[in-house]
Write a protein that holds these residues in place. Sequence first.
Motif, mmCIF file in Angstrom:
data_model
loop_
_atom_site.group_PDB
_atom_site.id
_atom_site.type_symbol
_atom_site.label_atom_id
_atom_site.label_comp_id
_atom_site.label_asym_id
_atom_site.label_seq_id
_atom_site.Cartn_x
_atom_site.Cartn_y
_atom_site.Cartn_z
ATOM 1 N N ASN A 172 1.187 6.567 -7.052
ATOM 2 C CA ASN A 172 1.604 7.969 -6.990
ATOM 3 C C ASN A 172 2.980 8.008 -6.341
ATOM 4 O O ASN A 172 3.152 7.498 -5.231
ATOM 5 N N SER A 173 3.920 8.566 -7.053
ATOM 6 C CA SER A 173 5.268 8.608 -6.485
ATOM 7 C C SER A 173 5.700 10.046 -6.236
ATOM 8 O O SER A 173 5.351 10.958 -6.979
ATOM 9 N N THR A 174 6.453 10.216 -5.167
ATOM 10 C CA THR A 174 7.027 11.517 -4.818
ATOM 11 C C THR A 174 8.505 11.289 -4.559
ATOM 12 O O THR A 174 8.867 10.415 -3.762
ATOM 13 N N VAL A 175 9.340 12.043 -5.239
ATOM 14 C CA VAL A 175 10.789 11.891 -5.071
ATOM 15 C C VAL A 175 11.407 13.238 -4.737
ATOM 16 O O VAL A 175 11.135 14.242 -5.386
ATOM 17 N N LYS A 176 12.231 13.233 -3.693
ATOM 18 C CA LYS A 176 12.920 14.470 -3.299
ATOM 19 C C LYS A 176 14.400 14.151 -3.124
ATOM 20 O O LYS A 176 14.791 13.386 -2.253
ATOM 21 N N LYS A 177 15.205 14.728 -4.021
ATOM 22 C CA LYS A 177 16.653 14.562 -3.909
ATOM 23 C C LYS A 177 17.240 15.815 -3.279
ATOM 24 O O LYS A 177 16.631 16.886 -3.341
ATOM 25 N N ARG A 178 18.430 15.680 -2.705
ATOM 26 C CA ARG A 178 19.072 16.824 -2.057
ATOM 27 C C ARG A 178 19.302 17.954 -3.077
ATOM 28 O O ARG A 178 19.752 17.695 -4.194
ATOM 29 N N ASN A 179 18.982 19.154 -2.688
ATOM 30 C CA ASN A 179 19.159 20.351 -3.528
ATOM 31 C C ASN A 179 18.353 20.330 -4.830
ATOM 32 O O ASN A 179 18.697 21.007 -5.783
ATOM 33 N N ARG A 180 17.346 19.499 -4.896
ATOM 34 C CA ARG A 180 16.501 19.458 -6.100
ATOM 35 C C ARG A 180 15.045 19.611 -5.674
ATOM 36 O O ARG A 180 14.673 19.197 -4.574
ATOM 37 N N GLU A 212 11.967 8.889 -1.205
ATOM 38 C CA GLU A 212 10.968 8.443 -2.182
ATOM 39 C C GLU A 212 9.754 7.922 -1.446
ATOM 40 O O GLU A 212 9.889 7.307 -0.383
ATOM 41 N N LYS A 213 8.602 8.187 -2.026
ATOM 42 C CA LYS A 213 7.367 7.644 -1.444
ATOM 43 C C LYS A 213 6.468 7.178 -2.586
ATOM 44 O O LYS A 213 6.257 7.910 -3.542
ATOM 45 N N TYR A 214 6.004 5.952 -2.498
ATOM 46 C CA TYR A 214 5.094 5.410 -3.492
ATOM 47 C C TYR A 214 3.818 4.978 -2.775
ATOM 48 O O TYR A 214 3.881 4.185 -1.832
ATOM 49 N N THR A 215 2.697 5.500 -3.203
ATOM 50 C CA THR A 215 1.432 5.021 -2.633
ATOM 51 C C THR A 215 0.706 4.209 -3.705
ATOM 52 O O THR A 215 0.624 4.632 -4.865
ATOM 53 N N SER A 228 0.841 -1.199 0.000
ATOM 54 C CA SER A 228 0.000 0.000 0.000
ATOM 55 C C SER A 228 0.873 1.246 0.000
ATOM 56 O O SER A 228 0.515 2.266 -0.569
ATOM 57 N N LEU A 229 2.010 1.137 0.675
ATOM 58 C CA LEU A 229 2.917 2.278 0.792
ATOM 59 C C LEU A 229 4.357 1.786 0.796
ATOM 60 O O LEU A 229 4.695 0.822 1.495
ATOM 61 N N TYR A 230 5.171 2.442 0.001
ATOM 62 C CA TYR A 230 6.598 2.112 -0.025
ATOM 63 C C TYR A 230 7.378 3.395 0.176
ATOM 64 O O TYR A 230 7.109 4.400 -0.472
ATOM 65 N N LYS A 231 8.322 3.365 1.092
ATOM 66 C CA LYS A 231 9.110 4.563 1.370
ATOM 67 C C LYS A 231 10.596 4.223 1.364
ATOM 68 O O LYS A 231 10.993 3.142 1.801
ATOM 69 N N THR A 245 9.642 16.013 -7.062
ATOM 70 C CA THR A 245 8.931 15.650 -8.291
ATOM 71 C C THR A 245 7.835 14.631 -7.972
ATOM 72 O O THR A 245 7.990 13.825 -7.052
ATOM 73 N N GLN A 246 6.764 14.695 -8.726
ATOM 74 C CA GLN A 246 5.645 13.764 -8.509
ATOM 75 C C GLN A 246 5.285 13.094 -9.824
ATOM 76 O O GLN A 246 5.441 13.679 -10.895
ATOM 77 N N LYS A 247 4.826 11.887 -9.729
ATOM 78 C CA LYS A 247 4.463 11.139 -10.934
ATOM 79 C C LYS A 247 3.328 10.174 -10.593
ATOM 80 O O LYS A 247 3.278 9.644 -9.481
ATOM 81 N N THR A 248 2.456 9.957 -11.559
ATOM 82 C CA THR A 248 1.405 8.954 -11.392
ATOM 83 C C THR A 248 1.500 7.980 -12.564
ATOM 84 O O THR A 248 1.621 8.408 -13.705
ATOM 85 N N PHE A 249 1.513 6.705 -12.263
ATOM 86 C CA PHE A 249 1.587 5.705 -13.331
ATOM 87 C C PHE A 249 0.800 4.460 -12.943
ATOM 88 O O PHE A 249 0.519 4.232 -11.764
ATOM 89 N N THR A 250 0.445 3.677 -13.966
ATOM 90 C CA THR A 250 -0.350 2.472 -13.690
ATOM 91 C C THR A 250 0.550 1.240 -13.650
ATOM 92 O O THR A 250 1.574 1.171 -14.329
ATOM 93 N N ILE A 251 0.105 0.270 -12.867
ATOM 94 C CA ILE A 251 0.871 -0.974 -12.715
ATOM 95 C C ILE A 251 -0.075 -2.159 -12.845
ATOM 96 O O ILE A 251 -1.297 -1.994 -12.830
#
Lengths: 107, 253
Positions: free
Chosen positions: B123-131, B113-116, B98-101, B134-140
């Motif tokens: 729905n993925s959320t990625v946060k890198k240092r000094n960047r 990183e967070k994937y719900t 259900s949730l991956y972090k 970003t968010q993305k939605t994709f089907t699996i």
Amino acid sequence: MRKLFLILSCIFGVLGIVFTALPMDTLAFLPIGLALVFGLLTLVKSEDHQKKIPKVVLFIGALCSAVVLGKTLLIKDEVATDTQFEQQKMETKKEAQKELEELEGLE
Amino acid sequence: MKRLLLCLGTAFLLSAFAPQSNPAIKAGEKLVYAGSYNMSGLMTQLAQVTMSTETVATSKNTYLHLSCELSTYSKWDSFFKIRDIYESYVNPTNLKPSLYKRSIDEGGYTKKEKYTFKGNTVNSTVKKRNRPETQKTFTIGGSTQDVISMLYKVRTLDFSKMKEGQTQSLMIVFDEKQVPVTLKYMGKETVNAGNLGQKPCYKISIGAKTDALRGKDKNLIWLTADAKKIPALLKFSIPVGTGQLVLTSATGI
């Protein structure tokens, strides 16, 4: 040729000391071993009055080997207690619980 | 009588189509590994990897929290400190996530990183240092796992009837996309399993179409050939080198 062996033994001797000081474990044996090999080759190629430096390199190599071996056998690999990391884990878990609740709310 | 038959029939159907229970993974399990990295041909112990499971309850559901932590040994902390956490919150019965972090801190480089997982949408959320984030939605697909739950899912597979070279396909979510993973059964080998002693193990090769893994049959996992299928040894080949994780302690299994 003796000069080349001498230079190489000195370079690897210095690297051996650095690797011994760093937590490189048995990897330190690599430069130490090379220092010993080139030290021995220099010793073989040396005249009687030229044997002081290779003997010093061999002594340093042997000493570093003993230190590395002692560190490997006596010092146990342990993870330090990291309160900041523990705190982060707790916060992440709390956050996750909220996120799961939110996710359930969407269903 | 008809009612009784209807009740019995319904009960039978429900039991027949209920999700398969997962006997291999339970809460309270803790597996500790010594992580080594190959430096100039010599394996150097760098970090401790801890894989643990626990039950987490929300107001509506109960999840199995699969956690994988990586911490460098104290002797390395002054030179290159690593503190990584990979977590997956899954259905305890079928290990569906259900949730991956993922939160990594490797020598000052940080990434979160967070994937719900909601149905077939991620729905993925990625946060890198000094960047910026970003968010993305994709089907699996319906059976797609995250990396951590995949490692646990592998333990629920039945390798006892597999023949050497036989493969099984899985899908995982990695780097904000769906990636196919192939498991290849490579036979049985006896390996040291820490406090469990010498154990006969299933040797499995993991292959994935990703740059994160290198080489053919270079990413291997040895699972104890029993009902628990504890990962006793893992060997990996990644772009920056090779390494291994050796089981040192297994508790709560």
